[in-house]
Structures are given as C-alpha cells and as structure tokens.
Design a protein around this motif. Structure first.
Motif, mmCIF file in Angstrom:
data_model
loop_
_atom_site.group_PDB
_atom_site.id
_atom_site.type_symbol
_atom_site.label_atom_id
_atom_site.label_comp_id
_atom_site.label_asym_id
_atom_site.label_seq_id
_atom_site.Cartn_x
_atom_site.Cartn_y
_atom_site.Cartn_z
ATOM 1 N N SER A 233 34.566 16.914 7.249
ATOM 2 C CA SER A 233 34.580 18.340 7.598
ATOM 3 C C SER A 233 35.941 18.795 8.104
ATOM 4 O O SER A 233 36.218 19.994 8.161
ATOM 5 N N GLY A 234 36.773 17.838 8.528
ATOM 6 C CA GLY A 234 38.068 18.182 9.107
ATOM 7 C C GLY A 234 38.016 18.457 10.601
ATOM 8 O O GLY A 234 39.046 18.726 11.224
ATOM 9 N N LYS A 235 36.834 18.388 11.216
ATOM 10 C CA LYS A 235 36.691 18.760 12.626
ATOM 11 C C LYS A 235 37.524 17.872 13.547
ATOM 12 O O LYS A 235 38.120 18.364 14.509
ATOM 13 N N GLN A 236 37.571 16.563 13.274
ATOM 14 C CA GLN A 236 38.324 15.682 14.158
ATOM 15 C C GLN A 236 39.819 15.945 14.076
ATOM 16 O O GLN A 236 40.512 16.050 15.090
ATOM 17 N N GLY A 237 40.336 16.075 12.867
ATOM 18 C CA GLY A 237 41.764 16.348 12.726
ATOM 19 C C GLY A 237 42.162 17.697 13.291
ATOM 20 O O GLY A 237 43.226 17.839 13.917
ATOM 21 N N TYR A 238 41.327 18.697 13.087
ATOM 22 C CA TYR A 238 41.615 20.017 13.648
ATOM 23 C C TYR A 238 41.600 19.975 15.172
ATOM 24 O O TYR A 238 42.409 20.638 15.839
ATOM 25 N N PRO B 284 32.883 4.350 13.419
ATOM 26 C CA PRO B 284 31.744 3.907 12.619
ATOM 27 C C PRO B 284 31.094 5.101 11.950
ATOM 28 O O PRO B 284 30.934 6.159 12.572
ATOM 29 N N VAL B 285 30.746 4.975 10.684
ATOM 30 C CA VAL B 285 30.173 6.095 9.942
ATOM 31 C C VAL B 285 28.807 5.712 9.381
ATOM 32 O O VAL B 285 28.426 4.549 9.361
ATOM 33 N N GLY B 286 28.083 6.730 8.913
ATOM 34 C CA GLY B 286 26.734 6.538 8.405
ATOM 35 C C GLY B 286 25.698 6.928 9.433
ATOM 36 O O GLY B 286 25.957 6.955 10.633
ATOM 37 N N ASP B 287 24.488 7.273 8.961
ATOM 38 C CA ASP B 287 23.383 7.652 9.855
ATOM 39 C C ASP B 287 23.773 8.800 10.786
ATOM 40 O O ASP B 287 23.520 8.763 11.988
ATOM 41 N N GLY B 288 24.438 9.818 10.240
ATOM 42 C CA GLY B 288 24.794 10.980 11.036
ATOM 43 C C GLY B 288 25.957 10.772 11.976
ATOM 44 O O GLY B 288 26.141 11.561 12.912
ATOM 45 N N LYS B 289 26.775 9.770 11.742
ATOM 46 C CA LYS B 289 27.916 9.503 12.610
ATOM 47 C C LYS B 289 29.213 9.974 11.951
ATOM 48 O O LYS B 289 29.397 9.816 10.747
ATOM 49 N N ALA B 290 30.093 10.509 12.754
ATOM 50 C CA ALA B 290 31.480 10.849 12.401
ATOM 51 C C ALA B 290 31.588 12.051 11.463
ATOM 52 O O ALA B 290 32.172 13.073 11.813
ATOM 53 N N ASN C 63 31.724 12.107 18.250
ATOM 54 C CA ASN C 63 32.339 10.925 17.651
ATOM 55 C C ASN C 63 32.421 9.820 18.689
ATOM 56 O O ASN C 63 32.299 10.060 19.895
ATOM 57 N N ASP C 64 32.647 8.615 18.228
ATOM 58 C CA ASP C 64 32.947 7.485 19.107
ATOM 59 C C ASP C 64 33.666 6.435 18.276
ATOM 60 O O ASP C 64 33.918 6.634 17.090
ATOM 61 N N GLY C 65 33.998 5.310 18.875
ATOM 62 C CA GLY C 65 34.699 4.271 18.128
ATOM 63 C C GLY C 65 35.619 3.458 19.001
ATOM 64 O O GLY C 65 35.309 3.187 20.170
ATOM 65 N N TRP C 66 36.776 3.082 18.456
ATOM 66 C CA TRP C 66 37.732 2.232 19.155
ATOM 67 C C TRP C 66 39.156 2.669 18.825
ATOM 68 O O TRP C 66 39.419 3.264 17.775
ATOM 69 N N LEU C 67 40.065 2.361 19.726
ATOM 70 C CA LEU C 67 41.500 2.478 19.480
ATOM 71 C C LEU C 67 42.074 1.070 19.402
ATOM 72 O O LEU C 67 41.938 0.292 20.351
ATOM 73 N N LEU C 68 42.694 0.758 18.282
ATOM 74 C CA LEU C 68 43.336 -0.543 18.098
ATOM 75 C C LEU C 68 44.837 -0.335 18.012
ATOM 76 O O LEU C 68 45.309 0.542 17.286
ATOM 77 N N LEU D 161 35.903 3.754 22.745
ATOM 78 C CA LEU D 161 35.838 5.191 22.988
ATOM 79 C C LEU D 161 34.376 5.586 23.069
ATOM 80 O O LEU D 161 33.650 5.525 22.074
ATOM 81 N N ASP D 162 33.932 5.970 24.257
ATOM 82 C CA ASP D 162 32.537 6.348 24.444
ATOM 83 C C ASP D 162 32.193 7.587 23.630
ATOM 84 O O ASP D 162 33.053 8.420 23.315
ATOM 85 N N HIS D 163 30.918 7.718 23.322
ATOM 86 C CA HIS D 163 30.461 8.861 22.541
ATOM 87 C C HIS D 163 30.702 10.165 23.300
ATOM 88 O O HIS D 163 30.456 10.254 24.506
ATOM 89 N N GLY D 164 31.207 11.151 22.597
ATOM 90 C CA GLY D 164 31.476 12.453 23.200
ATOM 91 C C GLY D 164 31.907 13.428 22.133
ATOM 92 O O GLY D 164 31.838 13.140 20.930
ATOM 93 N N SER D 165 32.348 14.586 22.550
ATOM 94 C CA SER D 165 32.782 15.599 21.587
ATOM 95 C C SER D 165 34.029 15.123 20.850
ATOM 96 O O SER D 165 34.764 14.244 21.309
ATOM 97 N N LYS D 166 34.266 15.733 19.699
ATOM 98 C CA LYS D 166 35.474 15.388 18.956
ATOM 99 C C LYS D 166 36.727 15.856 19.689
ATOM 100 O O LYS D 166 37.803 15.269 19.516
#
Length: 423
Positions: free
Chosen positions: A223-228, A372-378, A384-389, A398-403
């Motif tokens: 959707s572009g929401k994270q980059g925006y 992580p994507v799938g099942d309504g994620k990302a 969104n949630d995930g990790w920073l490497l 990265l705990d789940h929260g708003s983009k």
C-alpha cells in the motif's frame, strides 16, 4: 445543557486539547476533532476568539461533546485556565497562526488557550498555517525555533494552495496527517526530535507494476503506508526528503516532502539512482517486483487459440544491491547510509529471521528492516512489527504498533548510522 457524545473512552483513551487559531484553515480542525473522538479520546476544544469568526461554537461543542469557551472567566470555580492544561495528555494547536505562536512564545495568558499552554506539562504540537511570507518572516522563524527549544513540536507545513490565488509553503497539512502525527506522540512522546536537520534522505515506497499488455500487469499488495510514514517523519525531524513513490493505496502525499512518481521497477531504479547522488541516506522500503514479463503485448491478450501457455519472465535489477555497489565504486559517498526492507515468510528452509540474516549478508546494506508478512500482516494494514538487523550483527525486535511508530524506530537507527564516526 452540556452536549454529550456516544463515544466510550477505552483504557488507552487520552485527554486531548485541540486549540484552534483564527485562520481560514480552521475548517480542517473539525475533521481532526472527529478523528480524535471516534478513536475514543476525550476532546476539549479551545478556540481563540478569532477562530470563532470562522467556525461557530456550536460546531466545536457538537463534535467534541464538551463545552467550548475562549476566556478565563467562565466556570471560574473549576479554574479551567489551570486545570485543563494540568490534566491534558496532549495539546494540538491546528491551525497555529503566526500571532498565536508569537503569543505562546511571549508567555501571554490573556485567553483560555494561551493560559492552558502555560500550565501544560504534556506534549504540545503546533501545526502552523499561514501565508508563505508570514511563515518565512524572521520573527516567525525565531518563534518556531524558540518553541522547539522549549520542547514543543512544531510541524513543518505543507506547500500548496493558500488563501486566494496564492500558493507556497504554509498550508495546513491534511487532518489525516495531523492525526497521524498526534497519535504517534501519544504512542511515543519523543518520536519527533529535530535530529535530521541538514540531512538529505531518499525514501522509496509502494509497489511496482510490470505490464503484461495494455490492460494487465504483475503487481503486489504493497500500500505504500510504511514508506510514506518514514518520509513523513523524516521531514518532520528536519530532513530534506525526496519520496520515490510507486503504486500506493489509501495514502496522501506527506507535507514538506518532494515526490517522484514511478510505476515499474525499471523506473524505480532510474529514479533512485538519480536521487541517491548526494543523499545522506537512502531507505528502500518499496516493494519492488523481482521479475517482469520478457515481452509486453501491444494489444490485450485474449482468450482462445492465441493465448499463451506460459509467460516468460526476466529478472529485474536489484536496486538495493546496486546502491551498495555504487557506494563501493565511489559513485555514492562512502558515508551514505543504505537501509533495506525485507518482507519475509518462513518455509521449510528456515524462519523469517533466518532468511532475513541471509538477505542482509547478500545485499550488504547497513540496516535491514524485517517484516513478517501473511495472515493480515504488514501489507494493506496500518500496523507493523518485525526486527532491525545491522551489518555489524546487532538485532532489535520491534514490538507491534502503528506504522508511524515503526517509522520512528527506523529513523532512530538511521540517526545512529549517520552519526557514526567516519572510517
């Protein structure tokens, strides 16, 4: 009789004060107030007397469900000029006129709004709206700097149509953007430091479309929401931001951001390569197609004897890896920070982090944001949630929260990269 509202406050609901200055953009505050109340927050609107020339008191009362006053002498036994500020969790001033900011800097307390600002100890966000000449006047520039030095957030205005036929910087951002920034301050009060001033940041966002014929294309669900969100926050943290936007859904152009629109992966690569020159950082959050059709039909592919059994694909250039190589070759400055994104799923060969670690090693970027994507994620959602490497082996969950919250964490890590000692 005091108006009431049907919205029920949730445990996460906050006391929000919406201050409204006397400018034509005051009409946008109505949508902002509605967004707060529909999110379950308790809203108190405090307009200036001038604001009531644009929007009637009854409108503010109906939208907020609370009485509206402008002076310090109404309901004196409850001491509103002290209590409202003391009890607030967030104050948003939209629009913040040049006059209102000047009075705030001067410590004036001659109406309910300025008195409330003096007693507030919560985050305060000013959203300026005025003509370009007023925004750029040395007095306003100095007042904005003073408010920021005192800990207030002063949002960078949008550029566009102003009153009459004038255009330029000073337009009030859209209510959705103000609400997003305010909501972020509720999640994280220190999310908008001015730590990217003087930096040039390039952000890619959205998906790409690879045409099959004049009608069909290969695409993805980005959707572009994270980059925006990243571009929006980078601009509000002081950066000079260029957003290279692919195909998006349900997102508006952020205030104070230059946008380059593209559609295909090849167009994305060309735009990124051009804009990356001289940039301090490139953040590749776009979902770029890995493959494109080898040939593109000049007319619509129809059912029947001529329909293809297969569609041959050609691999697209790896934009992220190309940026890293350009830095190695000296085309980009050695200090350029390069941030990649990885949308991953686990499979028989490993989990999300296993694949992400391999991708980081393969790409060679400084920081990889893993979702992580799938099942309504990302994809196509607001959270969104995930990790920073990082390239030196550090990993941060990265705990789940708003983009927007995710974007703030990414920019925190970027700031660390930009401030690292030169090699």
């Amino acid at each position: 009789m005091t108006p009431t509202t049907a919205v029920t406050r949730t445990p996460s609901a906050k006391r929000i004060v919406v201050g409204v200055g006397g400018g034509i953009a005051a009409y946008k505050s109505c949508s902002l107030i509605r967004s707060f109340t529909e999110s379950g927050h308790q809203v108190r609107v405090i307009p200036t007397e001038s604001a009531l020339e644009f929007i009637g008191r009854a409108t503010f009362e109906a939208l907020s469900g609370n009485p509206v006053h402008t002076d310090v002498f109404t309901d004196v036994p409850k001491v509103p000029h002290v209590r409202i500020g003391q009890e607030a969790d967030l104050i948003v001033i939209a629009p913040a006129t040049a006059d209102l900011m000047a009075r705030a800097v001067g410590g004036r307390a001659d109406d309910l709004l300025t008195a409330t600002l003096l007693t507030a100890r919560c985050p305060v966000m000013f959203v300026p709206a005025m003509h370009t000449e007023m925004w750029e006047h040395p007095a306003t520039v100095a007042n904005v700097a003073t408010l920021r030095e005192r800990g207030a957030t002063v949002v960078e205005p949008a550029s566009g149509r102003l009153t009459g036929s004038d255009t330029g910087a000073g337009r009030l951002p859209e209510p959705e953007e103000i609400f997003a920034l305010a909501s972020l301050l509720i999640e994280r009060s220190d999310a908008l430091p001015r730590d990217l001033v003087g930096r040039r940041v390039v952000v890619s966002a959205g998906g790409t479309r690879e045409p099959l014929d004049p009608v069909r294309f290969l695409g993805n669900r980005s959707s572009g929401k994270q980059g925006y969100a990243i571009a929006r926050l980078a601009a509000q943290r002081g950066a000079d931001v260029t957003l290279i936007s692919g195909i998006t859904s349900g997102v508006a152009v952020p205030a104070a951001v230059d946008v380059v629109h593209v559609q295909t992966a090849e167009q994305m690569r060309e735009a990124v390569d051009k804009q990356a020159l001289g940039a301090d950082a490139v953040i590749m959050s776009a979902a770029v197609a890995d493959f494109r059709p080898t040939t593109v039909a000049t007319s619509k592919i129809k059912k029947g004897a001529d329909e293809p059994d297969t569609i041959p694909l050609t691999r697209n250039d790896d934009i992220l890896a190309g940026l890293v190589q350009a830095r190695r070759d000296g085309v980009l400055a050695a200090a350029t920070a390069i941030v990649g994104f990885a949308a991953e799923t686990g499979d028989a060969n490993g989990d999300v982090l296993t694949h992400a670690r391999a991708k980081l090693a393969r790409k060679g970027c400084d920081l990889l944001v893993v979702n992580p994507v799938g099942d309504g994620k990302a994809f196509e959602v607001d959270s969104n949630d995930g990790w920073l490497l990082t390239a030196d082996g550090r990993e941060q969950a990265l705990d789940h929260g708003s983009k927007a919250l995710m974007a703030s964490r990414v920019l925190d890590a970027l700031t660390v990269l930009l401030n690292r000692p030169s090699k």
